[in-house]
Design a protein around this motif. Structure first.
Motif, PDB file in Angstrom:
ATOM      1  N   LEU A 168      59.482  -8.899   9.854  1.00 45.73           N
ATOM      2  CA  LEU A 168      58.839 -10.124  10.124  1.00 45.73           C
ATOM      3  C   LEU A 168      57.780 -10.473   9.183  1.00 45.73           C
ATOM      4  CD1 LEU A 168      58.532 -12.376  12.344  1.00 45.73           C
ATOM      5  CD2 LEU A 168      56.940 -10.901  13.538  1.00 45.73           C
ATOM      6  N   ARG A 169      56.896  -9.669   8.702  1.00 43.11           N
ATOM      7  CA  ARG A 169      55.907  -9.864   7.844  1.00 43.11           C
ATOM      8  C   ARG A 169      56.572 -10.338   6.472  1.00 43.11           C
ATOM      9  NH1 ARG A 169      52.610  -5.512   5.930  1.00 43.11           N
ATOM     10  NH2 ARG A 169      51.724  -7.068   4.624  1.00 43.11           N
ATOM     11  N   LEU A 170      57.759  -9.682   6.035  1.00 43.32           N
ATOM     12  CA  LEU A 170      58.336  -9.988   4.931  1.00 43.32           C
ATOM     13  C   LEU A 170      58.673 -11.406   5.006  1.00 43.32           C
ATOM     14  CD1 LEU A 170      59.565  -9.071   2.306  1.00 43.32           C
ATOM     15  CD2 LEU A 170      61.844  -8.766   3.409  1.00 43.32           C
ATOM     16  N   ALA A 171      59.422 -11.858   6.169  1.00 45.37           N
ATOM     17  CA  ALA A 171      59.877 -13.203   6.431  1.00 45.37           C
ATOM     18  C   ALA A 171      58.523 -14.297   6.375  1.00 45.37           C
ATOM     19  CB  ALA A 171      60.844 -13.166   7.476  1.00 45.37           C
ATOM     20  N   GLU A 172      57.895 -14.079   7.042  1.00 43.99           N
ATOM     21  CA  GLU A 172      56.721 -14.973   7.300  1.00 43.99           C
ATOM     22  C   GLU A 172      55.729 -14.989   5.854  1.00 43.99           C
ATOM     23  OE1 GLU A 172      54.788 -13.654  10.856  1.00 43.99           O
ATOM     24  OE2 GLU A 172      56.110 -14.998  11.913  1.00 43.99           O
ATOM     25  N   GLU A 173      55.338 -13.824   5.240  1.00 42.88           N
ATOM     26  CA  GLU A 173      54.634 -13.868   4.326  1.00 42.88           C
ATOM     27  C   GLU A 173      54.837 -14.042   2.861  1.00 42.88           C
ATOM     28  OE1 GLU A 173      51.822 -10.565   4.878  1.00 42.88           O
ATOM     29  OE2 GLU A 173      51.872 -10.685   7.093  1.00 42.88           O
ATOM     30  N   VAL A 174      56.126 -13.649   2.591  1.00 39.67           N
ATOM     31  CA  VAL A 174      56.671 -13.711   1.245  1.00 39.67           C
ATOM     32  C   VAL A 174      57.256 -15.108   1.071  1.00 39.67           C
ATOM     33  CG1 VAL A 174      58.256 -12.697  -0.527  1.00 39.67           C
ATOM     34  CG2 VAL A 174      56.827 -11.294   1.226  1.00 39.67           C
ATOM     35  N   SER A 175      56.648 -15.906   0.346  1.00 42.69           N
ATOM     36  CA  SER A 175      57.253 -17.248  -0.130  1.00 42.69           C
ATOM     37  C   SER A 175      57.736 -17.117  -1.543  1.00 42.69           C
ATOM     38  CB  SER A 175      56.266 -18.417  -0.098  1.00 42.69           C
ATOM     39  OG  SER A 175      55.070 -18.166  -0.889  1.00 42.69           O
TER      40      SER A 175
ATOM     41  N   SER B  26      65.175   1.350   4.862  1.00 39.72           N
ATOM     42  CA  SER B  26      64.963   0.500   5.808  1.00 39.72           C
ATOM     43  C   SER B  26      63.690  -0.019   5.955  1.00 39.72           C
ATOM     44  CB  SER B  26      65.467   1.024   7.256  1.00 39.72           C
ATOM     45  OG  SER B  26      64.788   2.277   7.323  1.00 39.72           O
ATOM     46  N   LEU B  27      63.342  -1.264   6.441  1.00 39.11           N
ATOM     47  CA  LEU B  27      61.986  -1.707   7.028  1.00 39.11           C
ATOM     48  C   LEU B  27      62.094  -1.689   8.272  1.00 39.11           C
ATOM     49  CD1 LEU B  27      62.032  -4.697   4.447  1.00 39.11           C
ATOM     50  CD2 LEU B  27      60.938  -2.557   4.062  1.00 39.11           C
ATOM     51  N   ASP B  28      60.974  -1.555   9.010  1.00 37.95           N
ATOM     52  CA  ASP B  28      60.746  -1.715  10.483  1.00 37.95           C
ATOM     53  C   ASP B  28      60.995  -2.850  10.931  1.00 37.95           C
ATOM     54  OD1 ASP B  28      58.195  -2.367  10.664  1.00 37.95           O
ATOM     55  OD2 ASP B  28      57.442  -0.573  10.522  1.00 37.95           O
TER      56      ASP B  28
ATOM     57  N   LEU C 247      54.246  -4.597   1.277  1.00 44.18           N
ATOM     58  CA  LEU C 247      54.269  -4.433   2.776  1.00 44.18           C
ATOM     59  C   LEU C 247      53.539  -3.230   3.169  1.00 44.18           C
ATOM     60  CD1 LEU C 247      57.949  -5.375   3.325  1.00 44.18           C
ATOM     61  CD2 LEU C 247      56.110  -6.578   3.996  1.00 44.18           C
ATOM     62  N   ARG C 248      53.368  -2.104   2.482  1.00 43.53           N
ATOM     63  CA  ARG C 248      52.985  -0.662   2.806  1.00 43.53           C
ATOM     64  C   ARG C 248      51.787  -0.390   2.022  1.00 43.53           C
ATOM     65  NH1 ARG C 248      58.934   2.293   3.223  1.00 43.53           N
ATOM     66  NH2 ARG C 248      59.575   0.777   5.153  1.00 43.53           N
TER      67      ARG C 248
END
Length: 230
Positions: A189-196, A182-184, A224-225
């Motif tokens: 949100l970071r994944l969706a916004e930053e990973v293009s 799981s991702l918190d 992410l981490r």
């Protein structure tokens, strides 16, 4: 008069008349509203997404997408309740807008008991994939575990088998996905916004089981981490 102006709120919505005439007037009304500033136009178009007429909802949806990400928060609000066809229409708009911060919300509706809502969510996810967020979608599915991603891929496959195959390729790319788990909410949100996709060398239309994916320096969990992951 359908082009009568209200000094505060822009064009006034026509009253319902004969069906054919009403549709003509409403189409003209939408065209007029599109020319207004976003702060005036978006609430009027949002109101039309609740109309009983599928045709009017479609026209309003197209007009809303013309305002880009600025329309997304008001569209998202429609998902919190209301009639099923309003939520379905809202998901369609969010898919076209493909605002990164809306992605996790859209994913929640792919398990909806209403078939139309679930299908609109699946279509929206495919639109995200086509608009530079396929890798983010894949990792969100990967992080939520096998039962969830099997369900999502199955529903996407009913609509677009080729799109499902591409997404499966990304989900199964361990060197990109990293550890399952799981991702918190902040990580999602970071994944969706930053990973293009472009930033990771992914081209959605070229993803194929027969072609190797680009090699990444780190997997997405490490991205992410940081160094706390291997």
């Amino acid at each position: 008069m359908t082009d009568r102006m209200d000094g505060t709120h822009g064009y006034v919505r026509p009253k319902r008349s004969g069906e054919g005439l009403h549709m003509e007037e409403m189409s003209r009304y939408i065209e007029q509203v599109k020319t207004r500033p976003a702060v005036e136009a978006i609430p009027k178009l949002i109101d039309l997404l609740s109309d009983e007429s599928w045709s009017l909802r479609e026209k309003a949806a197209v007009a809303l997408t013309g305002f880009g990400p600025a329309a997304a928060p008001s569209v998202e609000a429609l998902l919190r309740g209301g009639l099923w066809y309003v939520r379905a229409a809202a998901l369609g708009v969010l898919g076209k807008l493909a605002r990164p911060s809306s992605l996790t919300l859209v994913l929640e509706f792919i398990r909806d008991e209403n078939r139309t809502i679930a299908e609109e969510a699946a279509k929206a996810i495919l639109m995200y994939c086509a608009q530079d967020r396929a890798l983010a979608v894949a990792k969100l599915l990967h992080a939520r575990g096998k039962p969830y991603r099997v369900l999502v891929l199955e529903r996407i496959g009913r609509l677009d088998p080729e799109g499902e195959a591409r997404l499966r390729c990304l989900v199964e790319a361990g060197d990109l996905m990293g550890p399952e788990g799981s991702l918190d909410p902040s990580e999602q949100l970071r994944l969706a916004e930053e990973v293009s996709d472009a930033g990771w060398g992914i081209v959605w239309t070229k993803v194929s089981a027969s072609e190797p994916l680009p090699k990444a320096a780190v997997h997405l969990v490490h991205f992410l981490r940081g160094s706390e992951t291997s």
